[in-house]
Motif scaffolding. Structure first.
Motif, mmCIF file in Angstrom:
data_model
loop_
_atom_site.group_PDB
_atom_site.id
_atom_site.type_symbol
_atom_site.label_atom_id
_atom_site.label_comp_id
_atom_site.label_asym_id
_atom_site.label_seq_id
_atom_site.Cartn_x
_atom_site.Cartn_y
_atom_site.Cartn_z
ATOM 1 N N ASP A 152 2.038 -4.014 -0.027
ATOM 2 C CA ASP A 152 3.222 -4.392 -0.795
ATOM 3 C C ASP A 152 2.974 -5.646 -1.634
ATOM 4 O O ASP A 152 3.565 -5.814 -2.697
ATOM 5 N N GLN A 153 2.100 -6.510 -1.144
ATOM 6 C CA GLN A 153 1.778 -7.754 -1.869
ATOM 7 C C GLN A 153 0.749 -7.518 -2.962
ATOM 8 O O GLN A 153 0.697 -8.258 -3.937
ATOM 9 N N MET A 198 0.863 -1.158 0.000
ATOM 10 C CA MET A 198 0.000 0.000 0.000
ATOM 11 C C MET A 198 0.910 1.221 0.000
ATOM 12 O O MET A 198 1.759 1.364 0.854
ATOM 13 N N THR A 199 0.749 2.053 -0.965
ATOM 14 C CA THR A 199 1.596 3.232 -1.012
ATOM 15 C C THR A 199 1.236 4.169 0.135
ATOM 16 O O THR A 199 0.163 4.086 0.710
ATOM 17 N N LEU A 222 -1.406 -2.719 13.080
ATOM 18 C CA LEU A 222 -2.271 -2.559 11.907
ATOM 19 C C LEU A 222 -1.530 -1.864 10.771
ATOM 20 O O LEU A 222 -1.644 -2.261 9.605
ATOM 21 N N GLU A 223 -0.775 -0.846 11.114
ATOM 22 C CA GLU A 223 -0.005 -0.133 10.090
ATOM 23 C C GLU A 223 0.980 -1.077 9.405
ATOM 24 O O GLU A 223 1.092 -1.092 8.177
ATOM 25 N N ASN A 224 1.670 -1.895 10.194
ATOM 26 C CA ASN A 224 2.606 -2.860 9.624
ATOM 27 C C ASN A 224 1.890 -3.872 8.731
ATOM 28 O O ASN A 224 2.371 -4.205 7.647
#
Length: 176
Positions: free
Chosen positions: A174-175, A1-2, A165-167
């Motif tokens: 990213d996936q 996720m950008t 959650l952010e991680n």
């Protein structure tokens, strides 16, 4: 996720922790901190003649709801499906014949492909945009309530849950 996508989801989750976002006496969702953020995303999408911001908010918030459901279930010694079943039973006890829309989204994600919750939200958007915005707000409220339960009942600081959650959202993005 950008970052451009990730930040609004986290901003919505943080707003969902504001007690003002849980008011039941609001005459309009725009009176709620979460409602203002969703409305801003909707207006920006309208200006851009698209639905990218709302789509990303819906997908990210759905993933957060799924993760929080799994965490709460584990802390209760249940599977996520068992927790959702208990939520359905409680809703029926309060006169709701249909499962709560949030439960439907999370259950669809558990039982189908990971993006099934986003698909359900997309179908809701196509059918009725007002229902979609309401569902997005309900997902945010569910996430905020879940984070508060983790803090009060299980002594997990809000900031730790938000960081987790952010991680997770970053890894998911990213996936994707």
């Amino acid at each position: 996720m950008t970052t451009a996508i990730h930040d609004p989801v986290m901003e919505l989750l943080r707003a969902a922790l504001d007690p003002a976002s849980h008011r039941t006496d609001a005459r309009s969702p725009i009176e709620l901190p979460t409602g203002r953020l969703v409305a801003a995303a909707a207006h920006a999408d309208a200006d851009a003649e698209g639905i990218d911001r709302l789509t990303q908010l819906a997908a990210g918030t759905s993933m957060a709801a799924l993760g929080l459901t799994a965490e709460l279930a584990a802390r209760n010694g249940q599977s996520p499906a068992e927790l959702l079943d208990a939520m359905d039973r409680t809703a029926r006890e309060h006169g709701n014949d249909e499962p709560a829309p949030v439960v439907q989204v999370v259950r669809s994600m558990l039982e189908g492909p990971a993006d099934e919750g986003a698909e359900l939200l997309g179908r809701t958007f196509a059918r009725d945009q007002g229902d979609f915005l309401t569902l997005l707000l309900e997902l945010a409220t569910y996430c905020g309530t879940s984070i508060m339960i983790l803090e009060k009942k299980y002594d997990t600081p809000k900031e730790q849950t938000l960081q987790d959650l952010e991680n997770a959202l970053t890894a998911w993005g990213d996936q994707a």
